[in-house]
Write an enzyme that holds these catalytic residues in place. Structure first.
Site, PDB file in Angstrom:
ATOM      1  N   ARG A 114       4.946 -23.764  11.456  1.00  0.00           N
ATOM      2  CA  ARG A 114       5.017 -23.279  12.832  1.00  0.00           C
ATOM      3  C   ARG A 114       5.952 -22.068  12.863  1.00  0.00           C
ATOM      4  NH1 ARG A 114       4.295 -27.712  16.687  1.00  0.00           N
ATOM      5  NH2 ARG A 114       6.085 -26.955  17.857  1.00  0.00           N
ATOM      6  N   ASP A 125      -3.791 -39.426  19.354  1.00  0.00           N
ATOM      7  CA  ASP A 125      -2.595 -38.767  19.864  1.00  0.00           C
ATOM      8  C   ASP A 125      -2.012 -37.915  18.735  1.00  0.00           C
ATOM      9  OD1 ASP A 125      -0.370 -38.223  21.545  1.00  0.00           O
ATOM     10  OD2 ASP A 125       0.762 -39.794  20.552  1.00  0.00           O
TER      11      ASP A 125
END
EC number: 7.6.2.1
Length: 1168
Positions: free
Chosen positions: A626, A407
């Site tokens: 990001r 995950d």
């Protein structure tokens, strides 16, 4: 009563109809003969057994094992017919094995019960009898009204009735269910939203009708019928009304909801994959070997039976004078006699099947699992969490992993976004200690050095800047620079979907560009963590978003409150990869603020520092940050009227609404003025990049399975090293049909074939994955296998499990490992061969349902490379050694039949038969399997490539199995024929002239065998402790002491005294001692020669690492004993020695060239 018993045993679930009718507060109708539906309670069950089914279920599982079932049959045969050995010889070991295994599995399940009881016993508040009462979670019934407070987890699936807000709305986060950390809004129906107190809720008369439970987290259909003043009002219920178990209440003081699904019928529990018995590759190999040995056993029994009747074909051997047959024996059926003899031989040779192997393996797994919990390197001090073992049956599987499915949110990352840098009008800034620092020249700083923006302190004295009409001016002075910074952070503070829990802004944003934002006073909740990080950063720099009231968004600019009217939100979608808001400034101007990926923003810009910003964005991306670009556009009144009209038409269209909206959005989001770009860091867990790189070096493929958006997941994959910057990223996204998906897969396959030199990474979303798995599994798997890394985004929990299952059943049948931290990961954790839960921030569902639980992803490397390596080597040697020593044990028994006319006479005494595996040879191999460290743990962790040498179950290959089997047969032949020829039949070996009898001969064979197999175990041991010495030499000593004691006394409870004084007489013979020593040396000499030859001329990578670690250990200990002045000189020489040792160990051809230099250095060290 019978149905209740069947339900307790798990055979008869409660009866279900197509729909369920729920009377809120369980107020059932008083008229008629109404029979309420039966619903299960609210208990969560992760355990396998109950008090009622433990014995039958556990016995059924244990007798599914070949060896256990076989020994049960042998035991029953011994009870039914006359056999050469007592039933105790099979029954006692079988009982011991079954009992120990049941205790071990019962203890592990008891731990699961404790974990379940902790969840089921959690206190909750329920409305009953007009008041709020405290009860336990397991006591919640369908229809109960439950109160949940802020930051609490919903204990069942609830339909929202009311909240502390007048509109009946609340906000929840479902991170533990689907991995998404965004805040979701749920609303109550208007009629119940006003019932905000217990007293008001007590007056509610309503009925909920809904579908039966299903696993889909995003699907719910129902209706609520409310009776008010003798009138029934029907309201539809959808997913926005359902609060899922496992989700957490946020930004809301409290809510009341009615339980509609409870316990194992909640959506969270239905997404758990049903628990199944996981079996390791080693256990499967054991069963294969057992079948081979069963064939050997049956073959020996058939050969012995045939030879017996062949021998008895001669009349003198059929009925010798000393063994006359009875009348019944003469008249008995030949077929029945043949079967009886076959079964008797089967019983005589049955010890070639090592039943004690299973109990030793169970003990090794159970006791060995404690070492994981005791390992301080797997202890996380900050959270005070140590590693947990929930299932010890899979310890060795940790050393066989070929695929890791992980995950993202909370597993690879801390799930915390932090603002790092930004680019404003072509100037790059960093945040240092809460202040913006420029990296380029500004109007106040002619040089290129870093300068704090403290020159903007006069900002407080300026008039309202952002709402003036001069938005498009160029920065010709400090004031214009401030305008651009102000406008940039205004865009950040307005273009988002952030919500606020409380508004306390009196002391917020008072200083210019200073870190005066107090998180304790203002709590943001965002649809994505990077939105929250950006809004918080703007607040730290003086532009504070303080909330919205209806259509009004309030922003505090350096202490001054401004109100913007929110006109339209242009929602984010993966095709546009941007979102926008249209607001009306306090001055009345209509402004569009746009935020999105640089690839979707920069092509639409006509102004601003586009090229400089593009360079800055690339620099941010190379750092693993990001990035988002910010832009704006100002509309005239006429432009806005046209936009408003088009938006209304598109949003009310009944046909092709999505296409029309996309066209309008494209019309609006053009001719933009670029403001700049932001760079935030999704904080990775410590050493995630190093761990993923080590997994890759170990030959393990890493797949990331996440429910997050495509852009977010790819960004994290790049920052954590899952994807490399040089990797060619292939995308399988937004596929609409099977044909489109097949065409795209074909294109990807061709690209991989054409660019076979380049590493490829694959990105696939949940929708496309469903299409790929429906019709094109083989093509999809071919593409995946040729990719170095795969990332699947927007995955539902059961989709994650389906992907793992697809890999499991592929032709290679690889061993898979799944690791996650939330309830949405439980399905894949249970589907994978090995499931690991992270004890993170998303609850304990994953850790509770996993096989192993660790606190951080970085611990995975030691768990696999050290513990997994050790466990596999230990148990592989244990399995091979058990078959070896049982071949040594039974083969002399088979050979002995050629010398006793196949009369089924035993070579060994029955006590020796029973105790050989239980006492005489059990402890050395058990301690070896617990403590052996054939390589230093630091070497294993620092050289992940060693993990490749044990992959694919190589230590239990057929080649290795045959080697140990042949070794056992050869040793057995030496035991038997060595004893036979060294102690001839005509030799008187005792002082009184007596010759050895058959029991003495058998005891001699048995003695040589016990010493040899124990010494063989000593040869296999690399890591010696005082415990190893105690059990190895103690086992031999115990055998001698026991035999002297057993044969030196006439035991009154034994029917025969065959062994009386036999062992004492044997040891009194010098010839016997000579024979014992000679045969032991003969057996082990060939084995030693082979080991030396292989290590010298054909060393494996593991043997090279052993030589390297031994040299390092010698060097460190040698230096530690020297004075400091001499140690410095030796340290430099030994460091060179280590380099020579490593190069010669890993490159055999270099060994001869560097041996002289190595010897010379050692001589210098020793001479000093």
């Amino acid at each position: 009563m019978w149905r209740w018993v069947r339900q307790q045993l798990g055979f008869d679930p409660p009866h279900q109809s197509d729909t369920r009718t729920i009377y809120i507060a369980n107020r059932f109708p008083q008229y008629g003969h109404y029979t309420p539906q039966k619903f299960i309670d609210n208990r969560i069950i992760s355990s396998k057994y109950t008090v009622w089914n433990f014995v039958p279920k556990n016995l059924f599982e244990q007798f599914r094992r070949v060896a256990n079932f076989y020994f049960l049959i042998i035991f029953l045969v011994q009870l039914m017919i006359d056999t050469p050995t007592s039933p105790v010889t099979s029954g006692l070991p079988l009982f011991f094995v079954i009992t120990v295994t049941a205790i071990k599995q019962g203890y592990e399940d008891w731990l699961r019960h404790i974990s379940d009881n902790e969840v089921n016993g959690a206190p909750v508040y329920v409305v009953r009898s007009g008041g709020l009462v405290t009860t336990r979670s397991k006591n919640i019934r369908v229809g109960d009204i439950v109160r949940v407070a802020k930051n609490e987890i919903f204990p069942a699936d609830l339909v929202l009735l009311s909240s502390d807000r007048l509109d009946g709305s609340c906000h929840v986060t479902t991170a533990s269910l689907d991995g998404e950390t965004n805040l979701k809004t749920h609303v109550a129906v208007p009629e119940t939203a006003v019932l905000q107190t217990v007293a008001n809720l007590d007056t509610l008369i309503a009925v909920v009708e809904c579908q039966q439970p299903e696993a889909d987290l995003y699907r719910f259909m129902g209706r609520m019928t409310i009776t008010q003043q003798m009138e029934e009002i029907v309201r539809p219920l959808g997913p926005e009304s359902l609060l899922l178990r496992g989700a957490r209440l946020k930004n809301t003081k409290e809510i009341f909801g009615v339980a509609v699904y409870t316990g194992m019928e909640t959506k969270m529990a239905l997404n758990y994959k049903s628990k199944s018995q996981k079996r390791s590759a080693v256990e499967k190999s054991m069963n294969t070997f057992l079948i081979i040995y069963l064939i050997i056993l049956i073959s020996e029994a058939i050969i012995s039976t045939i030879l017996k009747y062949t021998w008895q074909a001669e009349e003198k051997w059929d009925e010798p004078w000393y063994n006359q047959k009875t009348e019944h024996q003469r008249n008995s059926s030949k077929i029945l006699k043949f079967i009886s003899d076959f079964l008797a031989f089967l019983v005589l040779y049955n010890f070639i099947i090592p039943i004690s192997l299973y109990v030793t393996v169970e003990l090794q797994k159970f006791l060995g699992s404690f070492f994981i919990g005791w390992d301080l390197d797997l202890y996380h001090e900050e959270s005070d969490e140590k590693a947990q073992v929930n299932t010890s049956d899979l310890n060795e599987e940790l050393g066989q992993v070929e695929y890791v499915f992980t995950d993202k949110t909370g597993t690879l990352t801390e799930n915390e976004m932090q603002f790092r840098e930004c680019s404003i009008n072509g100037t790059k800034y960093q945040e240092i200690n809460g202040r913006l620092v420029s990296e380029g020249p500004t109007p106040d700083s002619s040089d290129g050095n870093l300068s704090y923006l403290t020159s903007l302190a006069h900002l407080n004295n300026l008039s309202h800047l952002a709402t003036s009409s001069s938005f498009r001016t160029s920065p010709e002075n400090g004031t214009e620079l401030i305008k651009e910074h102000d406008l940039f952070f205004k865009a950040v503070s307005l273009c988002h979907t952030v919500q606020i829990s409380s508004v306390q802004t009196d002391s917020i944003g008072d200083g210019p560009w200073q870190s005066s934002f107090a998180p304790a006073q203002l709590e943001y909740y965002a649809s994505s963590p990077d939105e929250k990080a950006l809004v918080e950063a703007a607040a730290r720099f003086g532009i504070v978003f303080v909330g919205n009231s209806g259509e009004i968004m309030e922003v505090k600019t350096l202490g001054k409150l401004e109100r913007y009217k929110l006109l339209h939100i242009l929602e984010f979608d993966p095709d546009r990869r941007r979102m926008s808001v249209i607001v009306q400034a306090p001055s009345g101007e209509k402004l569009l603020f746009v935020k999105g990926a640089e690839s979707s923003i920069l092509p639409e810009c006509i102004g601003g520092e586009i090229e400089k910003t593009r360079i800055h964005v690339d620099e941010f991306a190379l750092k693993g940050l990001r990035t988002l670009c910010m832009a704006y556009r100002q509309f005239t009144s006429k432009e806005y009227e046209e936009i408003n009209r088009r938006l209304f038409e598109a949003r009310t269209a009944l046909q092709q609404r999505e296409e029309k909206l996309a066209g309008v959005f494209q019309f609006i989001e053009k001719d933009l003025i670029l403001l700049g770009a932001t760079a935030v860091e999704d904080k990775l867990q410590d050493k995630v990049r190093e761990t993923i790189e080590a997994l890759r070096m170990a030959g393990i493929k890493v797949w990331v399975l996440t429910g997050d958006k495509h852009e977010t997941a790819v960004s994290v994959s790049l920052s954590c090293g899952h994807f490399h910057r040089t990797m060619n990223i292939l995308e399988l996204l937004n596929q609409k049909s099977d044909s489109e998906c097949a065409e795209k897969l074909g294109q990807l396959a061709r690209r991989i074939r054409e660019d076979h030199v380049i590493q490829h990474g694959l990105v696939v979303d949940g929708t496309s994955l469903s299409l790929a798995l429906r019709e094109h599994e083989k093509l999809f798997m071919d593409v995946c296998r040729n990719c170095s890394a795969v990332m699947c985004c927007r995955m539902a929990p059961l989709q994650k499990a389906k992907v793992i299952r697809l890999i499991k059943i592929s032709p290679e049948k690889p061993i898979t490992l799944a690791i996650g931290d939330g309830a949405n990961d439980v399905s894949m954790i249970q589907e994978a061969h090995v499931g690991i839960g992270i004890m993170g921030k998303e609850g304990r569902q994953a850790a509770r349902n996993s096989d192993y639980a660790i606190a951080r992803f970085k611990f995975l490397s030691k768990l696999l490379f050290v513990h997994g390596h050790f466990y596999y080597i230990r148990i592989a040697t244990l399995v091979q050694y058990f078959f070896y020593k049982n071949v040594c044990f039974i083969t002399p028994q088979f050979l002995y039949q050629f010398y006793c006319l196949f009369s089924q006479q035993t070579l060994y005494d029955s006590v020796y038969l029973t105790l050989y595996n239980i006492c005489f040879t059990s402890l050395p191999i058990l301690i070896y399997s617990l403590l052996e460290q054939h390589i230093d743990p630091h070497v294993l962790q620092n050289k992940p490539t060693l993990y490749r040498d044990i992959s694919k179950n190589r230590q239990l290959s057929m080649k290795t199995f045959l080697y140990w089997t042949i070794l056992g047969f050869s040793h057995a032949f030496i035991f038997f024929f060595g004893s036979y020829f060294l102690i001839g039949k005509d030799t008187s070996l005792l002082g009184n002239g007596q010759m050895f009898g058959n029991w003495t001969f058998g005891t001699l064979v048995f003695t040589v065998m016990v010493i040899t197999v124990t010494a063989k175990m000593a040869l296999e041991t690399h890591f010696w402790t005082w415990i190893n010495h105690l059990v190895t030499w103690g086992s031999i000593l115990f055998y001698f002491v026991f035999s002297l004691f057993y044969g030196g006394i006439l035991w009154p409870f034994l029917s025969s005294q065959n062994m009386y004084f036999v062992f004492i007489q044997l040891l009194s013979s010098g010839s016997a001692w000579f024979a014992i020593i000679l045969m032991v040396v003969t057996c082990l000499f060939l084995d030693i020669v082979k080991k030396v030859f292989d290590r010298q001329f054909h060393p494996t990578n593991i043997e090279k690492a052993q030589m390297y670690s031994n040299t390092v250990a010698f060097s460190d200990e040698f230096i530690a004993l020297q004075p400091l002045s001499r140690a410095r000189n030796q340290l430099s020489k030994l460091s060179l020695l280590k380099q020579i040792q490593v190069s010669s160990a890993w490159t055999p051809c270099a060994a001869s060239q560097k041996e002289k230099q190595r010897v010379h250095l050692l001589e210098e060290c020793w001479s000093e």
